[in-house]
Structure formats: structure tokens, C-alpha cells
Design a protein around this motif. Structure first.
Motif, short mmCIF file in Angstrom:
data_model
loop_
_atom_site.label_atom_id
_atom_site.label_comp_id
_atom_site.label_asym_id
_atom_site.label_seq_id
_atom_site.Cartn_x
_atom_site.Cartn_y
_atom_site.Cartn_z
N SER A 29 0.89 -1.20 -0.17
CA SER A 29 -0.09 0.03 -0.11
C SER A 29 0.81 1.14 -0.05
CB SER A 29 -0.99 0.04 1.11
OG SER A 29 -1.50 1.22 1.22
N LYS A 33 1.63 4.37 -3.31
CA LYS A 33 1.51 5.71 -2.86
C LYS A 33 2.77 6.62 -3.00
CE LYS A 33 -2.77 5.12 -0.16
NZ LYS A 33 -2.68 3.82 0.00
N ASN A 35 5.64 8.74 -4.35
CA ASN A 35 5.72 9.48 -5.59
C ASN A 35 6.87 10.00 -5.80
OD1 ASN A 35 2.83 9.14 -6.23
ND2 ASN A 35 2.42 10.77 -4.73
N THR A 161 1.46 14.55 3.92
CA THR A 161 2.51 14.24 3.06
C THR A 161 3.42 15.50 3.15
OG1 THR A 161 1.36 15.22 1.06
CG2 THR A 161 1.26 12.83 1.31
#
Length: 239
Positions: A29, A33, A35, A161
Motif C-alpha cells: 500500500s 502511494k 511518488n 505528506t
């Protein structure tokens, strides 16, 4: 220190991990996510803390994103030093790559995968695990690692984030209250040792290519001289 170490990733043959258990869902997971080329993910599950590092690998031969992940799983221990964690994980990538069993440097000095399945290298995992545990023990010596209480007002699925250069207090406050925090670092994620090693390989490979070009040119010159010599022989015979 009681800590579990995990390696996971996609090295070119699909997702795999070692040790393989129910953490697979968590690691897949967070990797999905991720990046940036380098990122730290801190995830909390009650009193269990996961400190996860994901590094993308450079591979010009594949359009798929390959990556290697490393995780510390700690029970009731809180690591506050973000920069220190990045230093440990970046150093681990350099160590793994320089050993050449799991990752390796390409001729151009890029870090690429060396094998397709992590579980094929149990002996290498034992070495990496011991190295990481020793690094963490030294890193945490004498530091306050008290885990703050859970904030039940925060949704358990909430994610925050940050970029690596964001304010440390802001990041630390988020880690204290938020179940999952991503910190993206897209530049300067190779330590000085890795940069030096990669630079030497790049220069050496460039020199080898130049020598190969010289050899090709010399072979062509020799071939032309042989042709000229044969023509000269024919001229002498005709005369």
C-alpha cells in the motif's frame, strides 16, 4: 533493541518481500502511494510503529517502476530524528549496492536491481538485517523514544505528506498525531560514499568505451593497410 527488519519491493519480477507475513498489505500500500525517487513513510498501528523507506531503482530497460523497500518495525518506540532515519536508510542502500548481491551499480553508476526475488538471498538478508539493527542501536542510544498516546480524534486512514525540506517541527507534530506520514525526498538521496563510487564507475566505463573506440579505429586502419598491401602485391605481380 527489539526490532524486526523487512525488505520488500519489485526488482523486476513482481512484488516480493522477506520476511513475508501479514505486513505485505502495509508495504504494498505505501509503495503504491510513493511518488518520489526516495521517501520515508512512518505508519502507526496502535503501539506498533513502522519506519519504512522506499527507493526507486533506475532501469532504462523497463517501463515498470522497480523499487526496494526497507522497514524497521518497533513496538512502543518513537523515532523523532527524521534526518537520522534518512541517513541510516541511504547508508543501507549504499551498503547493499556495494555488496552487489541484491542491488548493483550499472556501468553508468546508476543503482539497479541484481536479482528478481528477494527470498533467493536469505544469507544476504541476514547480513543486511544485522547491519540495520546495529545502526539503529547506535542511533537510538541515549535518545528519548517515548511513544505519545494515540489521538482518537484523528481518522485511522488519514495521511499527511511532506517534502524533505519542510519544517521539522511541522513533520514531527504530524507524526505524533497522524497514523501515516509520507516524506518525499526527490534530490540528493545518494550519500557521499555512493556518489563517489558511482562517479568512479562512470569515469572508468567512459575510459573503457574510449579505449574500445580506439581499438575499433586501429582495427579499421590495420584492415585498410592489409587491403592496400594486397593491392600492392597484385600490382607487383602484374608488372
Amino acid at each position: 533493541m527489539n526490532v524486526d527488519v523487512y525488505l520488500f519491493g519489485d526488482l523486476g519480477n513482481g512484488y516480493t518481500q522477506y520476511i513475508d507475513d501479514d505486513t505485505r498489505t502495509i508495504f504494498k500500500s505505501v509503495a503504491a502511494k510513493s511518488n518520489a525517487n526516495s521517501q520515508l513513510i512512518i505508519q502507526r498501528d496502535e503501539t506498533l510503529m513502522y519506519y519504512i523507506y522506499v527507493r526507486r531503482l533506475q532501469d532504462s530497460e523497463s517501463s515498470n517502476i522497480r523499487y526496494l523497500g526497507i522497514c524497521y518495525a518497533l513496538n512502543n518506540r518513537f523515532i523523532k530524528d527524521i534526518d537520522g532515519l534518512f541517513t541510516i536508510f541511504e547508508g543501507a542502500i549504499t551498503t547493499i549496492t556495494s555488496r552487489g548481491n541484491l542491488l548493483e551499480y550499472s556501468n553508468e553508476g546508476k543503482i539497479i536491481a541484481n536479482i528478481g526475488k528477494i527470498f533467493n538471498i536469505k544469507a544476504e538478508f541476514a547480513h543486511i538485517s544485522a547491519y540495520l539493527k546495529n545502526e539503529l542501536d547506535s542511533f537510538m542510544a541515549g535518545k528519548d523514544d517515548t511513544l505519545p498516546p494515540l489521538n482518537y480524534s484523528i481518522n485511522s486512514q488519514e495521511i499527511r505528506t511532506f517534502k524533505y525540506n519542510d519544517e521539522r517541527n511541522e513533520i514531527l507534530n504530524a507524526i505524533t498525531i497522524c497514523p501515516t506520514v509520507y516524506i518525499f525526498k526527490d534530490n540528493d538521496y545518494d550519500n557521499e560514499e555512493s556518489k563517489s563510487y558511482a562517479s568512479k564507475l562512470f569515469r572508468l566505463n567512459k575510459k573503457i568505451l574510449q579505449l574500445q573506440d580506439t581499438i575499433v579505429q586501429q582495427d579499421n586502419t590495420i584492415s585498410d593497410l592489409k587491403k592496400s598491401k594486397n593491392k600492392y602485391k597484385w600490382v607487383i605481380c602484374l608488372l
